[in-house]
Scaffold this motif. Sequence first.
Motif, mmCIF file in Angstrom:
data_model
loop_
_atom_site.group_PDB
_atom_site.id
_atom_site.type_symbol
_atom_site.label_atom_id
_atom_site.label_comp_id
_atom_site.label_asym_id
_atom_site.label_seq_id
_atom_site.Cartn_x
_atom_site.Cartn_y
_atom_site.Cartn_z
ATOM 1 N N LEU A 26 0.845 -1.197 0.000
ATOM 2 C CA LEU A 26 0.000 0.000 0.000
ATOM 3 C C LEU A 26 0.876 1.241 0.000
ATOM 4 O O LEU A 26 1.885 1.312 0.714
ATOM 5 N N ARG A 27 0.511 2.222 -0.763
ATOM 6 C CA ARG A 27 1.239 3.486 -0.829
ATOM 7 C C ARG A 27 0.371 4.575 -0.196
ATOM 8 O O ARG A 27 -0.692 4.911 -0.702
ATOM 9 N N LEU A 28 0.835 5.079 0.928
ATOM 10 C CA LEU A 28 0.086 6.087 1.668
ATOM 11 C C LEU A 28 0.521 7.483 1.258
ATOM 12 O O LEU A 28 1.638 7.703 0.769
ATOM 13 N N SER B 9 -3.434 12.891 2.859
ATOM 14 C CA SER B 9 -4.787 12.336 3.003
ATOM 15 C C SER B 9 -4.817 11.411 4.209
ATOM 16 O O SER B 9 -3.921 10.585 4.390
ATOM 17 N N PRO B 10 -5.849 11.522 5.067
ATOM 18 C CA PRO B 10 -5.901 10.702 6.282
ATOM 19 C C PRO B 10 -6.185 9.239 5.961
ATOM 20 O O PRO B 10 -6.812 8.913 4.950
ATOM 21 N N ALA B 11 -5.729 8.380 6.846
ATOM 22 C CA ALA B 11 -5.965 6.942 6.707
ATOM 23 C C ALA B 11 -5.985 6.319 8.094
ATOM 24 O O ALA B 11 -5.209 6.704 8.971
ATOM 25 N N LEU B 12 -6.889 5.370 8.285
ATOM 26 C CA LEU B 12 -7.003 4.632 9.543
ATOM 27 C C LEU B 12 -6.731 3.164 9.243
ATOM 28 O O LEU B 12 -7.537 2.476 8.632
ATOM 29 N N ASN C 49 3.319 -10.205 18.930
ATOM 30 C CA ASN C 49 2.622 -8.961 18.634
ATOM 31 C C ASN C 49 3.594 -7.790 18.544
ATOM 32 O O ASN C 49 3.432 -6.897 17.699
ATOM 33 N N ASP C 50 4.600 -7.778 19.409
ATOM 34 C CA ASP C 50 5.599 -6.711 19.354
ATOM 35 C C ASP C 50 6.395 -6.776 18.054
ATOM 36 O O ASP C 50 6.755 -5.734 17.494
ATOM 37 N N GLU C 51 6.641 -7.985 17.554
ATOM 38 C CA GLU C 51 7.327 -8.106 16.267
ATOM 39 C C GLU C 51 6.467 -7.547 15.139
ATOM 40 O O GLU C 51 6.985 -6.920 14.207
ATOM 41 N N VAL C 52 5.165 -7.776 15.212
ATOM 42 C CA VAL C 52 4.257 -7.210 14.193
ATOM 43 C C VAL C 52 4.314 -5.685 14.240
ATOM 44 O O VAL C 52 4.373 -5.010 13.198
ATOM 45 N N ILE C 53 4.313 -5.122 15.456
ATOM 46 C CA ILE C 53 4.416 -3.662 15.587
ATOM 47 C C ILE C 53 5.721 -3.172 14.985
ATOM 48 O O ILE C 53 5.754 -2.158 14.268
ATOM 49 N N GLY C 54 6.814 -3.891 15.242
ATOM 50 C CA GLY C 54 8.096 -3.497 14.668
ATOM 51 C C GLY C 54 8.099 -3.558 13.154
ATOM 52 O O GLY C 54 8.655 -2.663 12.492
ATOM 53 N N GLN C 55 7.476 -4.582 12.571
ATOM 54 C CA GLN C 55 7.416 -4.680 11.112
ATOM 55 C C GLN C 55 6.622 -3.528 10.510
ATOM 56 O O GLN C 55 7.028 -2.935 9.502
ATOM 57 N N VAL C 56 5.485 -3.209 11.140
ATOM 58 C CA VAL C 56 4.653 -2.120 10.614
ATOM 59 C C VAL C 56 5.394 -0.795 10.687
ATOM 60 O O VAL C 56 5.398 -0.003 9.720
ATOM 61 N N LEU C 57 6.039 -0.519 11.811
ATOM 62 C CA LEU C 57 6.775 0.745 11.950
ATOM 63 C C LEU C 57 7.939 0.813 10.979
ATOM 64 O O LEU C 57 8.259 1.899 10.454
ATOM 65 N N SER C 58 8.590 -0.316 10.710
ATOM 66 C CA SER C 58 9.689 -0.322 9.738
ATOM 67 C C SER C 58 9.185 -0.009 8.340
ATOM 68 O O SER C 58 9.828 0.726 7.583
ATOM 69 N N ILE C 59 8.027 -0.583 7.978
ATOM 70 C CA ILE C 59 7.457 -0.302 6.654
ATOM 71 C C ILE C 59 7.092 1.174 6.535
ATOM 72 O O ILE C 59 7.347 1.812 5.506
ATOM 73 N N MET C 60 6.504 1.739 7.580
ATOM 74 C CA MET C 60 6.159 3.163 7.542
ATOM 75 C C MET C 60 7.404 4.028 7.441
ATOM 76 O O MET C 60 7.390 5.077 6.780
#
Length: 481
Positions: free
Chosen positions: A154-156, A160-163, A186-197
Amino acid sequence: MATAKMRAFNSIAVSFAVLFLEITIGKCDEQVPLILWTSEGFSLPSQSPPTAGHIVGREQLSSYLGKALSVGPRNVLLFLQDKMSIEDFTMYGGAFGNKQDSVFPNLEGALRSSPSPLVLPAVSWPASNAVIGQIQDQLETSPLYMDPETLSQLRLNASSPALLVFRLPYGTGADLMSAREILSGNDEVIGQVLSIMKTQSVPYTSIYTALRPSREPASLSLEAGVGGGRSLLQNRGGYKERERERMMKEKAGSTYGPVEFKGEGDNTCILMWARNLSVSILRGGRWEGYDLSPSTFGEGVSPKLHGSSCDQTKSRLVLNYEGVLGHRDFKLIFAMSQSHYKVSARRWFTLDALELEYDGTKAMFNGSRSIYAPAEYSYRCESVSSFRWPALVPRSSKDPANQWRVSFEDFQIQGFNVTGSDFSYASDCASFFTPGIWMGLMTSLLMVLVLTYGLHMIMQLRTMDRFDDPKGPAISVPQTE
């Protein structure tokens, strides 16, 4: 700047520790923590955290979120865990013990790097259940349920806002190691998401909270060996009794009342309950989902039921929503009827149709073939959906319902003969011949066939009618050419 970050993180640790001391001596079984932070370089307006022991309600939480989203980035990452309590941080978090043993390294690293994190250690779980709707109202956009793999595609856009909602599980067993491993995952998932962002260079506001509390302080003190020895000496079953009581309280606290529609005379005529109501629409080759549960069920939630009706033969339950998947007005309609069938000599009610109305368009699913029960009963099913073993099917191949998916978990409904505000005896959708019964029948049949074949072979055995006598003349068999 580094000094300011350390002070902010230290204040977070102090607030957690103060609250932990309070909850170990008081009752705190209806609270979940909420943590909010932003990406590096973006500061939130200064908001004083609540005093120790204060439980943040829905209105106060809305105020906190409104101030944060009015200034901070409007790309919101919502990490919504099934269950969580402050004890999960005090038991497994490095801020309260050895940091090498922490299961939240990515979360703690994000809090250290954030200029102005906000920690609300005690939020009422009905308020946390409504956090999706509150953020949706602030951003004026629909939530997207994501996972790290989908987010990477996904390209943010920062303008434009996004939830983006990421659902995280929690261990349901009593094994502490299983809970630790799940929290670490779950913490690893949070780390992956923050890395992608971070790779996409998109600023964001992150929120980490839960739908329900995961444990009570009494169970924690027993697990840690605090204050439980004397009771155990007095009663060998003290721990089991307390654990059973804790589980019963947790189960009772995690339930909520059904949707109730009252007809003439202010008498209840329709009841509907579900653990989860969700709809999805196909857009651009991808399914976009929306959870209707927070707007339908929960303490303090009053769904809009205008358009509903009921009489002796037909009932119609209309749930009205706003801003569902980009549709301003959205309706979920359950159309039911009851009739007398001569073959069974009794009356039955059926869910004739499930209708979705949005922006002047109507999508209809037929449920009469699968969803039915005796008229004096309610109907219950663990899962009702339109895509996995569908109980709901579109009326035709050209119906707009083919672009939609609906899914109900632990679904129960009653449209006739309601007494008081409780469901009648439930007619479950589970068939009599379950997979286990079929396996037993097939195994028994195979064993009967083997036994029958063996008996048949034994009965076919034949003995010789003459035997060779060693004292007499030998048996001669003439040979013919």
